[in-house]
Design a protein around this motif. Structure first.
Motif, PDB file in Angstrom:
ATOM      1  N   ARG B  74       0.796  -0.988   0.033  1.00  0.00           N
ATOM      2  CA  ARG B  74       0.115   0.126   0.174  1.00  0.00           C
ATOM      3  C   ARG B  74       0.926   1.206  -0.065  1.00  0.00           C
ATOM      4  O   ARG B  74       0.526   2.294  -0.780  1.00  0.00           O
ATOM      5  N   ASP B  75       1.878   1.304   0.590  1.00  0.00           N
ATOM      6  CA  ASP B  75       2.724   2.510   1.065  1.00  0.00           C
ATOM      7  C   ASP B  75       3.539   2.773  -0.013  1.00  0.00           C
ATOM      8  O   ASP B  75       4.088   4.022  -0.322  1.00  0.00           O
ATOM      9  N   ARG B  76       3.970   1.961  -0.811  1.00  0.00           N
ATOM     10  CA  ARG B  76       5.066   2.069  -1.849  1.00  0.00           C
ATOM     11  C   ARG B  76       4.423   2.485  -3.146  1.00  0.00           C
ATOM     12  O   ARG B  76       5.188   2.569  -4.035  1.00  0.00           O
ATOM     13  N   ILE B  77       3.364   2.163  -3.394  1.00  0.00           N
ATOM     14  CA  ILE B  77       2.416   2.452  -4.495  1.00  0.00           C
ATOM     15  C   ILE B  77       1.688   3.345  -4.593  1.00  0.00           C
ATOM     16  O   ILE B  77       0.748   3.552  -3.744  1.00  0.00           O
ATOM     17  N   ASP B  78       1.601   4.234  -5.596  1.00  0.00           N
ATOM     18  CA  ASP B  78       0.668   5.280  -6.037  1.00  0.00           C
ATOM     19  C   ASP B  78      -0.388   4.827  -6.980  1.00  0.00           C
ATOM     20  O   ASP B  78      -1.668   5.270  -6.445  1.00  0.00           O
ATOM     21  N   THR B  79      -0.182   3.966  -7.788  1.00  0.00           N
ATOM     22  CA  THR B  79      -1.187   3.666  -8.622  1.00  0.00           C
ATOM     23  C   THR B  79      -1.186   2.185  -8.802  1.00  0.00           C
ATOM     24  O   THR B  79       0.017   1.627  -9.047  1.00  0.00           O
ATOM     25  N   PHE B  80      -2.242   1.469  -8.715  1.00  0.00           N
ATOM     26  CA  PHE B  80      -2.330   0.152  -9.071  1.00  0.00           C
ATOM     27  C   PHE B  80      -3.088  -0.196 -10.453  1.00  0.00           C
ATOM     28  O   PHE B  80      -4.040   0.518 -10.514  1.00  0.00           O
ATOM     29  N   VAL B  81      -2.377  -0.671 -11.239  1.00  0.00           N
ATOM     30  CA  VAL B  81      -2.805  -0.625 -12.645  1.00  0.00           C
ATOM     31  C   VAL B  81      -3.287  -2.369 -12.922  1.00  0.00           C
ATOM     32  O   VAL B  81      -2.465  -3.331 -12.795  1.00  0.00           O
ATOM     33  N   VAL B  82      -4.414  -2.292 -13.340  1.00  0.00           N
ATOM     34  CA  VAL B  82      -5.148  -3.918 -13.762  1.00  0.00           C
ATOM     35  C   VAL B  82      -4.633  -3.848 -15.275  1.00  0.00           C
ATOM     36  O   VAL B  82      -5.130  -2.784 -16.042  1.00  0.00           O
ATOM     37  N   LEU B  83      -3.893  -4.841 -15.754  1.00  0.00           N
ATOM     38  CA  LEU B  83      -4.062  -5.100 -17.202  1.00  0.00           C
ATOM     39  C   LEU B  83      -4.782  -6.441 -17.381  1.00  0.00           C
ATOM     40  O   LEU B  83      -4.529  -7.443 -17.178  1.00  0.00           O
ATOM     41  N   GLY B  84      -6.182  -6.368 -17.969  1.00  0.00           N
ATOM     42  CA  GLY B  84      -7.010  -7.483 -17.946  1.00  0.00           C
ATOM     43  C   GLY B  84      -7.964  -6.646 -18.950  1.00  0.00           C
ATOM     44  O   GLY B  84      -8.192  -5.657 -19.201  1.00  0.00           O
TER      45      GLY B  84
END
Lengths: 468, 468
Positions: B74-84
């Motif tokens: 959670r803390d090290r990531i600004d954007t979670f991208v789903v490729l699907g």
């Protein structure tokens, strides 16, 4: 300007490929040719009514006021909010996504250069409250759009944000944060604007909501987000030329109208609009209103029962190949599918090579995503055609303001011509009145007491057994 | 946890009101009762196949791994991208919008508390390139979702962003930025993950894409954006109970299936899903895949021609009252309209009083937007019913993870039961193969040379006269 160059314009011409409409469950060239005289008459009828309809003349307007307004307010505003619904929202959204792309609002201001755009087109309380929480009202401008000033959703949002502005900037500064788009002569919004002394843009009285994207409705928010609105109108003027061709089999608007009309008459009540580009996704939504509200009619122009109207379905390629295409392939022969193909995307997005030993992946390497999505569009059109499911393809040379304006005008002309073929009034919407009256009654508006009582009686009569 | 309280759960029960399906152009109670035995058999058949189908068991899974992964990154990531794409995207988007609302990505990080979510579900080059330009890859994680690892759109995006990551963070740090969701045993993506040593989440092999929202497909991105996935599954378990009721006229999934089935058989090929809440807009999109791909089938389970399948249409209330309702009111009697009503919105959004002398505006003051949108939903349902257009209403007590999970399961069960009524296989999608093969051929993949030649011959035969 590039659009002043005839060769450039010709290169940007949108074409309509209807080869895949022919086949077992589709149409025959003979059917099209047999109906061509009626379609020619429809073209002539629409051409004759240009001035009366109003929207065909919009490409000729002077857009300087919009540009000046945008230049004057650009730097003091971070978010430009449109409060409008239906025809006062769908065109704005379509222009925004098509020209500025799906990530515009997420970009930092210095990359955008222009304000963000929010279109709040619903009376959903969470939508409005969520927007309010997010906005810095001191750096926000609201464009309230309603011809009559009686649109309940828009006026509710207006009252809601007006009060918030009073608290945030003070009543005497409202004029810096509110601009109205409304009828030049009458209506509540005009009265309010006059009383408050706010800036107002006129909505041409003859032009109905769903044909209004090229009026102040669509142009002000477009100008505020850096869209080249002169090129947009130049494209619309070019589309108008194409749609004026008296030969319906050489006129893309007329040919599209004729094909849709014949498909409906032959038992296909559904028309799918499926662009292969995220930037055109909201254009399909704009089209859905134009087509549904114009052609879904209970009676013809003589007042005789008609009950016509294709149901428009919005889809997105290649995405919906993984959602809707199974149905389009194997389901009933009850659809005409409209693809939008793009010949040249603004970027190609090369696919790098990796995992060379995994053939199921490695074949992609060396291609571009542009090639992939184009192959998918063609692949799907061919598969549908071979499965007996008729389809036609609108071919955009590129996605830009010129082709977008062109497409708007082509679809508006196609709609008007289809109205002639059905012999219905494509420019009214009598069917929405009943729902409005019920809403007034449920909200206790004066003068609707009788209807309120009827609704209450109806509720009494409902059977709780059928609530599961 | 509130969902452990039986009284709270009962208060959160979604009801289905079908009173408005009865009428001249709709159904009769007698018709429903006559088909009830078949619907009861369909319920039993689905219940018997629960383990075999897999997705009915998903509420019972352990979600700790998703929560732990989310907490760790959670803390090290600004954007979670789903490729699907398709079933690997629509559920993710639906959960995101329903629980976090339409403005989540626009909020500042400290207000969100969790990473942004982008779902890149297309091979559109501008979509992928636009996202790449916007992202800080050092603070981004990509969740690549494909059961087989052969989904062309997803694998192209994966290769594209993988290369960008190599440049941004270095090949040896890819594992910090890529997480895979794929088949536990086979497929190209599994092979790649093993080779690279990346984190992988298993996709239950029995569960098809469009039924996978409650697997790792939907749960990982939900956990990464702060959604309470335990409550989501508790809601699904509750929906499973409701859908197990053996009496089809007391079972909302079975009653919904039966009504849709009978409407289709009586000449209504279109089903509209129209939630009155922006937060549920993408749930309609999720439903559209589930319904179209499951029930759009050319043959029945004996292999005999069937050609069934309603076409789902996504709409949004009150917005589309200004776009589609004219058609629903006055167009052909070819639709069943499904409303989703919300009894309690998270906010009411009071409408302030102003311009008291302008009656057309002032009647709104003192109401709330929640009252307005609820009145509009009821007003439209009544108007349609009185116009002879059948409709049913799913009533959400609130929009929360519990009701969302409940609705997912109810609609999945409704789909499976409808498949029994049609006597078709609701769990395959043979119709999409032809398009895939054409795409391979057009891209020059090895083994598809013959098809490539056939397509080229077909292109030769096209008549340029029909490109206008």
């Amino acid at each position: 300007m590039r659009y002043e160059d005839a060769a450039w314009r010709e290169k940007q011409r949108i074409r309509l490929d209807v080869n895949n409409v022919f086949g077992t469950h589709g149409l025959t060239p003979a059917e099209l040719e047999a109906e061509a005289p009626r379609a020619a008459a429809a073209i002539a009828a629409v051409q004759e009514r240009r001035a009366d309809l109003g929207w065909p003349l919009l490409p000729d307007q002077d857009v300087t006021p919009f540009e000046q307004f945008a230049a004057a307010h650009r730097d003091r505003i971070d978010t430009f909010v449109v409060l409008g619904i239906g025809g006062s929202a769908l065109g704005n959204i379509a222009v925004q996504t098509a020209i500025n792309g799906p990530f515009y609002n997420l970009l930092p201001r210095e990359q955008r250069g222009w304000p963000r755009l929010l279109v709040l087109d619903n009376s959903d309380p969470e939508l409005n409250a969520g927007a309010l929480r997010m906005l810095d009202l001191r750096r926000t401008m609201f464009n309230v759009i309603s011809k009559s000033g009686t649109t309940a959703e828009t006026m509710a949002s207006f009252l809601y944000f007006r009060q918030a502005l009073v608290e945030a900037v003070g009543e005497d500064r409202l004029g810096d944060h509110i601009v109205l788009t409304t009828d030049p002569n009458s209506g509540f919004l005009r009265q309010i604007g006059q009383r408050e002394g706010w800036t107002m843009f006129d909505l041409p009285p003859k032009v109905g909501g769903r044909f209004s994207v090229l009026t102040s409705v669509g142009l002000l928010s477009a100008a505020m987000t850096g869209v080249n609105i002169r090129e947009l109108l130049a494209g619309a003027a070019y589309g108008r030329e194409l749609a004026a061709n008296p030969d319906p089999l050489r006129n893309p608007a007329a040919l599209g109208a004729l094909i849709n009309y014949l498909c409906f008459r032959k038992g296909k009540p559904i028309v799918v609009m499926m662009p292969y580009a995220n930037r055109l996704r909201d254009v399909a939504d704009w089209f859905a209103q134009l087509w549904a509200e114009s052609l879904g009619k209970a009676v013809d122009r003589q007042g005789k029962p008609a009950r016509v109207g294709q149901t428009p379905v919005k889809a997105l390629g290649a995405t919906d190949q993984h959602s809707q295409v199974q149905l389009y392939m194997e389901g009933p022969y009850d659809k005409l599918i409209n693809f939008i193909a793009v010949e040249q995307y603004a970027e190609t997005a090369p696919i790098p090579t990796a995992y060379a030993d995994l053939e199921g992946v490695s074949y992609l390497g060396g291609h571009t995503m542009a090639e992939l999505i184009q192959a998918e569009q063609q692949a799907t059109a061919i598969a549908l055609s071979e499965a007996g499911q008729p389809n036609i393809t609108h071919i955009f040379p590129e996605i830009n303001a010129f082709t977008l304006g062109q497409f708007f005008m082509l679809m508006e002309m196609q709609t008007a011509i289809a109205g002639e073929l059905y012999d219905i009034n494509a420019f009214d919407q009598p069917g929405v009145e009943a729902g409005k009256i019920n809403t007034y009654a449920l909200l206790g508006r004066r003068g609707f007491e009788e209807r309120r009582a009827a609704i209450a009686a109806r509720a009494q009569a409902l059977d709780s057994r059928w609530v599961v």
